[in-house]
Design a protein around this motif. Structure first.
Motif, short mmCIF file in Angstrom:
data_model
loop_
_atom_site.label_atom_id
_atom_site.label_comp_id
_atom_site.label_asym_id
_atom_site.label_seq_id
_atom_site.Cartn_x
_atom_site.Cartn_y
_atom_site.Cartn_z
N LYS A 277 0.82 -1.23 -0.03
CA LYS A 277 -0.11 -0.11 0.15
C LYS A 277 0.91 1.30 0.07
O LYS A 277 1.78 1.41 0.69
N LYS B 249 -14.47 0.66 -7.64
CA LYS B 249 -13.78 -0.31 -6.91
C LYS B 249 -12.83 -0.86 -8.25
O LYS B 249 -13.41 -0.95 -9.42
N THR C 32 -12.93 3.17 -3.59
CA THR C 32 -13.27 4.62 -2.92
C THR C 32 -14.70 4.69 -2.59
O THR C 32 -15.37 3.42 -2.71
N SER C 33 -15.44 5.63 -2.29
CA SER C 33 -16.84 5.68 -2.12
C SER C 33 -17.44 5.48 -3.34
O SER C 33 -18.65 5.14 -3.14
N PRO D 41 -10.12 9.24 0.41
CA PRO D 41 -10.24 8.07 1.32
C PRO D 41 -10.22 6.83 0.31
O PRO D 41 -10.95 6.74 -0.69
N PHE D 42 -9.45 5.85 0.68
CA PHE D 42 -9.82 4.40 -0.19
C PHE D 42 -9.61 3.22 0.97
O PHE D 42 -8.83 3.38 1.97
N SER D 43 -10.14 2.18 0.43
CA SER D 43 -9.93 0.93 1.38
C SER D 43 -9.13 -0.27 0.58
O SER D 43 -9.27 -0.06 -0.71
N VAL D 44 -8.43 -1.08 0.88
CA VAL D 44 -7.70 -2.23 0.41
C VAL D 44 -8.09 -3.47 1.00
O VAL D 44 -8.10 -3.66 1.99
N GLU D 45 -8.30 -4.53 0.05
CA GLU D 45 -8.75 -5.84 0.53
C GLU D 45 -7.76 -6.78 -0.36
O GLU D 45 -7.51 -6.55 -1.40
N LEU E 294 -9.12 -2.52 -4.51
CA LEU E 294 -8.99 -1.15 -3.96
C LEU E 294 -10.49 -0.25 -4.32
O LEU E 294 -11.06 -0.48 -5.23
#
Length: 951
Positions: free
Chosen positions: A26, A100, A96-97, A82-86, A94
């Motif tokens: 990341k 993906k 965002t709101s 903001p973003f999330s990672v899986e 990855l």
């Protein structure tokens, strides 16, 4: 043994677990995924960078680290999004709101999804990435390709401006390079509401990555006697002599290959036929590209496949067509070619069939890049996609208000007196005009690049500019990035290593007078750009010049050179080989003038018109025109799809030479015959109608501009006042000025909301699949449907009005049903339709854009749907709007209550009207109101406070 195996198994599991955490890392704004390589040219790393909630940059390389090359088109955006990672067994994702993206850990394949998980764009199975090493001038890089899946019902638009009259690029091929009449912009917008910006500056291809092949590679050729291995070429000369020879290819496409034509007689005295049979080596759909200058027809199987087309000898064009052919089956073939000049061009190439499933995918190829870089842009609609594109590449400034008016130009006003006399004639005749253009060769013949005027023809340039201003007009001047090597400006640039030297070293002479030697400056050097502007500032801007016409910005150092020679002539650049930076010269040149003028005088809006362009051009307050197009009906039609695709490429300001630039000799002769007899001959009759139809179309483009070679293009030089051509051209010019409140508001929307003024129907009616391939109608802003007429003597044309909408005829105010239909198109009128819910503001008659304050505005409201429109106003010529000094007034129409609400004015600026009047006219099915600015409606006085008006 078993114990040791057990320990090894445990160790292996620990190692695998440890490695799984090294599959990706990341980073501050995204992720880097490491891909196991099977060979050194497989992808090694894939990077996703979050640049916005709907913006993701993808990079891929076979190397151990990514390139640090700075993008020429995209700024740093999207910090701290903001973003999330899986991660799971096969993917790293990855999100965002809003979107993906996932990367396959084995193949590097990238997929994009909306927030509900529906796929939007998917790279080809296996990743679709190809890297082939290339080395140029000691610099290493890759020839790259990226392939994407594409559903059957997908459509693609954009790619800049091209001249083959193609609109939807699904299943088609387009080579992206800069040329006189081509503008390469590597950005597409899909009807699936996403865009893809391909970050490459080199020669690129959309669609089939293969170059078109010579005929003998795709077909067995047979001459007219049936002998295998060639076609028959027959050259008949006016002298009566005939040369017949076998031709194993038809490729006379540039200065090098036309040397292979017979040289015993002048080409322009000949008529040429190429004939024989083609026998396909494979069955399927064969795609052809015909490169032509002069008059050309093409027959296959005795059918006219290419009707007569024409281009001037020195400026060829491309024509594309497809033919289904069966392997081993011979088809008769013939080209009839009449060259139209001392050097002329004819070339035909083809592509072997590709499976439809592959041809319909989205494919990008580029000759030289350090790695694969592209930007994924998502939106709920196409406007949001283009807004994302401009977030990446730069906002489009508000052009000066005068630029929305009429421009007059010709090739060329040869003297100061000629220019001022013609401008004065506009004022005498009360024909509105805002800008007059001084084209090339105002300098002494041997001093191109000096920025000095020939004193014999322009004795007092400052007085000329002042006189233009005293006539309440602006003056634009042609400036080329070209310098004769004898000029002081050349020497100044060359001293610093900022001139391309090959053309000078090779003593390449241009076409002026005896021919002079010169070259172009290196716009990739920051120092050169500053010096280039400095020379313009000292010699031209100091005179009060208002705008810049940046011609030949491809760069066109030697017209009709082959691609390899063009690269050699325009490099090496300050950034690297011209092979790598082949397509971005115009962008860097625009950077020079925009930044230079803003640093010099930040109180006067910059305006540039350039013949070439690239992604991001809009941020430099730059418009593009479609080059030296021909005066043909088919060329007029081709401008519609060219302009629409350019607009959807994210660059909002586009224009063309109304009437076409390069003129057929029959029109020149028709003018001269008319001058002698004062009788309208057949050719001159057609010339007048062609210009009339082109003016009608041009009045509804972002910029409205007439230009071209002889015959002269001023309205009174085309037709007398009593002629319907004159009446029509004046009518639409005056209407353009009446529409100024509407048009200038669209310019405000373009800046504030990233709006697009010239709108393909696919933008506003995306869900209607009937519009996917309609490239000859468009919306001008949110309200007007424009249907240009592009056939000689046509008095009707077929149109499509999207159903589910109520439409009104602009002129009569009558309701028109939706669907496909034929509509009337009388000589003096272009079919125009207004969408229900439209709120159309019209100002007073004016002779120039700022002649009168719009204190009385007539508002036409079209019933059948709720609607709204925002009137935008500012100080018209400066940059105070960037500081918030502008105003907006929102109008809303409630169809149920028949009520217009005029909202509270927001914002203010110097010179703003505090009080004004609106004359509001309702048009409905049972209340037909023809368009008439003198019609009486409901009059209201407005002081900036909200009011409601019941109609």
């Amino acid at each position: 043994m078993n114990l040791r195996f057990s320990h090894f198994a445990i160790f292996s599991c620990v190692l695998l677990f440890s490695c799984s955490h090294k599959n990706f890392e990341k980073i501050d704004n995204g992720i880097v995924v490491n891909i196991p390589q099977k060979s050194e040219l497989d992808v090694n790393k894939v990077k996703l960078e979050v640049l916005g909630d709907k913006l993701i940059k993808v990079s891929a390389t076979p190397e151990d680290k990514f390139s640090d090359r700075k993008s020429l088109i995209c700024s740093s955006v999207g910090e701290n999004i903001p973003f999330s990672v899986e991660e799971n067994d096969s993917l790293v994702s990855l999100a965002t709101s809003q979107i993906k993206a996932s990367v396959n850990k084995t193949t590097g394949q990238v997929k994009f999804f909306d927030k509900e998980g529906h796929p939007i764009l998917v790279e080809n199975n296996g990743g679709g990435k190809e890297f082939t090493p290339i080395e140029v001038e000691g610099k290493k890089g890759y020839t790259i390709r990226q392939l994407f899946e594409s559903p059957v019902d997908e459509a693609f638009y954009g790619l800049g401006q091209h001249q083959s009259d193609e609109f939807n690029y699904k299943g088609k091929n387009e080579e992206l390079y800069q040329y006189n009449t081509k503008v390469a912009v590597p950005f597409i917008v899909s009807n699936k509401n996403y865009g893809l910006l391909w970050d490459s500056y080199s020669l690129s291809r959309f669609g089939n990555p293969e170059e078109y092949s010579q005929l003998y590679k795709v077909f067995n050729l047979y001459d007219k006697k049936g002998e295998k291995g060639a076609l028959t070429g027959t050259y008949k000369y006016k002298s009566g002599d005939v040369i017949e020879r076998r031709e194993d290819s038809l490729y006379y496409a540039d200065l090098k290959t036309i040397k292979n034509l017979p040289d015993k007689y002048p080409l322009y005295t000949s008529t040429v036929t190429y004939e024989g049979d083609l026998e396909a080596l494979e069955s399927g759909n064969h795609k052809f590209i015909l490169y032509y200058a002069g008059y050309t027809k093409l027959y296959i199987d005795n059918k006219l496949v290419v009707p007569e087309i024409w281009r001037t000898a020195w400026n060829p064009n491309s024509y594309k067509f497809n033919i289904d052919m069966e392997k081993g089956k011979r088809a008769s073939f013939k080209i009839e070619w009449i060259p139209d000049g001392g050097q002329s061009y004819c070339a035909l190439r083809a592509l072997s069939p590709v499976a439809e499933s592959e041809q319909n995918k989205q494919s990008w190829w580029s000759e030289m890049n350090p790695q694969i870089d592209y930007y994924f842009v998502y939106g709920k609609n196409m406007d949001e996609v283009i807004s994302g594109y401009r977030t990446l590449t730069g906002k489009a400034p508000v052009m000066p208000k005068w630029a929305m008016g009429f421009w007059q130009s010709r090739e060329r006003y040869k003297t100061q007196e000629e220019l001022l006399t013609n401008l004065t004639e506009f004022r005498k005749r009360n024909i509105p005009i805002d800008n007059i253009v001084l084209d090339w060769s105002y300098w002494p013949e041997d001093a191109w690049g000096s920025h000095e005027f020939d004193k014999n023809r322009f004795p007092n340039p400052k007085a000329m500019v002042d006189s233009v201003h005293s006539l309440n007009a602006n003056i634009m001047i042609s400036v080329w990035p070209k310098f004769y090597y004898t000029t002081e400006h050349y020497k100044e640039l060359d001293k610093n290593g900022w001139m391309y030297r090959k053309a000078v070293n090779d003593s390449i002479r241009d076409w002026i007078g005896k021919g002079y030697i010169g070259s172009f400056y290196d716009a990739y050097s920051e120092g050169a750009r500053k010096m280039f502007w400095g020379q313009m500032k000292d010699h031209l801007y100091s005179l009060g010049i208002d705008a810049w016409w940046m011609d030949a910005s491809e760069p066109d150092i030697c017209s009709n050179s082959d691609i390899q020679e063009r690269k050699a002539l325009s490099g090496p650049t300050a950034l690297g080989p011209s092979t790598e930076y082949f397509n971005t010269y115009a962008l860097m040149n625009a950077d020079a003038i925009y930044k230079g003028q803003r640093e010099t005088d930040n109180n006067k809006r910059v305006f540039l018109l350039t013949r070439s362009g690239f992604a991001g051009l809009q941020k430099y307050s730059t418009a593009t025109w479609s080059g030296d197009i021909a005066t043909r009906w088919e060329d007029m039609k081709a401008q519609i799809s060219a302009g629409l695709n350019f607009a959807i490429s994210g660059i909002p300001y586009w224009t063309m030479d109304i009437g076409g630039f390069c003129v057929e000799k029959r029109y020149e002769n028709g003018q001269r015959e008319y001058d002698k007899t004062m009788k309208e001959n057949a050719d001159y009759k057609e010339w007048r109608e062609l210009n009339t139809r082109w003016y009608q179309f041009g009045a509804f483009c972002p910029l409205y501009r007439a230009h071209g070679q002889f015959p002269y293009r001023e309205i009174w030089n085309i037709a007398p006042e009593s002629h319907p051509a004159y009446k029509s051209m004046v009518y639409y010019t005056k209407l353009r000025y009446n529409m100024m409140p509407y048009i200038y508001s669209l310019a405000g929307m373009t800046y504030l909301n990233d709006y697009t003024i010239m709108r393909p129907l696919i933008m506003d009616f995306t869900s209607d699949s009937n519009v996917n391939n309609i490239g000859d109608q468009y919306m001008f802003g949110p309200s007007l449907m424009v249907c240009p007429v592009y056939k000689y003597e046509a008095r009707s044309r077929k149109i499509y009005l999207p159903e589910g909408e109520t439409w009104y005829d602009f002129y009569s105010g009558k309701v028109v049903k939706g669907g496909s239909q034929n509509v009337e198109a009388p000589y003096e009128r272009i079919p125009l339709f207004v969408r229900a819910g439209a709120i159309m503001p019209y100002g007073p008659d004016m002779q120039y854009s700022t002649e009168k304050p719009a204190d009385n505005i007539t508002i036409y409201v079209y019933d059948g749907k709720d609607g709204d429109f925002t009137l935008y106003e500012d100080e018209a010529v400066n940059y105070n709007y960037e500081k918030g000094n502008y105003s907006t007034i929102n109008f809303k129409y409630n169809s149920k209550n028949k009520t217009v609400t005029i909202g509270e004015r927001k914002g203010k600026f110097n010179g703003m009207l505090n009080n004004r009047k609106f004359n509001i006219i309702l048009v409905s099915g049972d209340k037909v109101r023809p368009f008439d600015l003198n019609a009486k409606g409901v009059n209201v006085e407005y002081n900036g406070k909200q009011i409601s008006v019941n109609l």
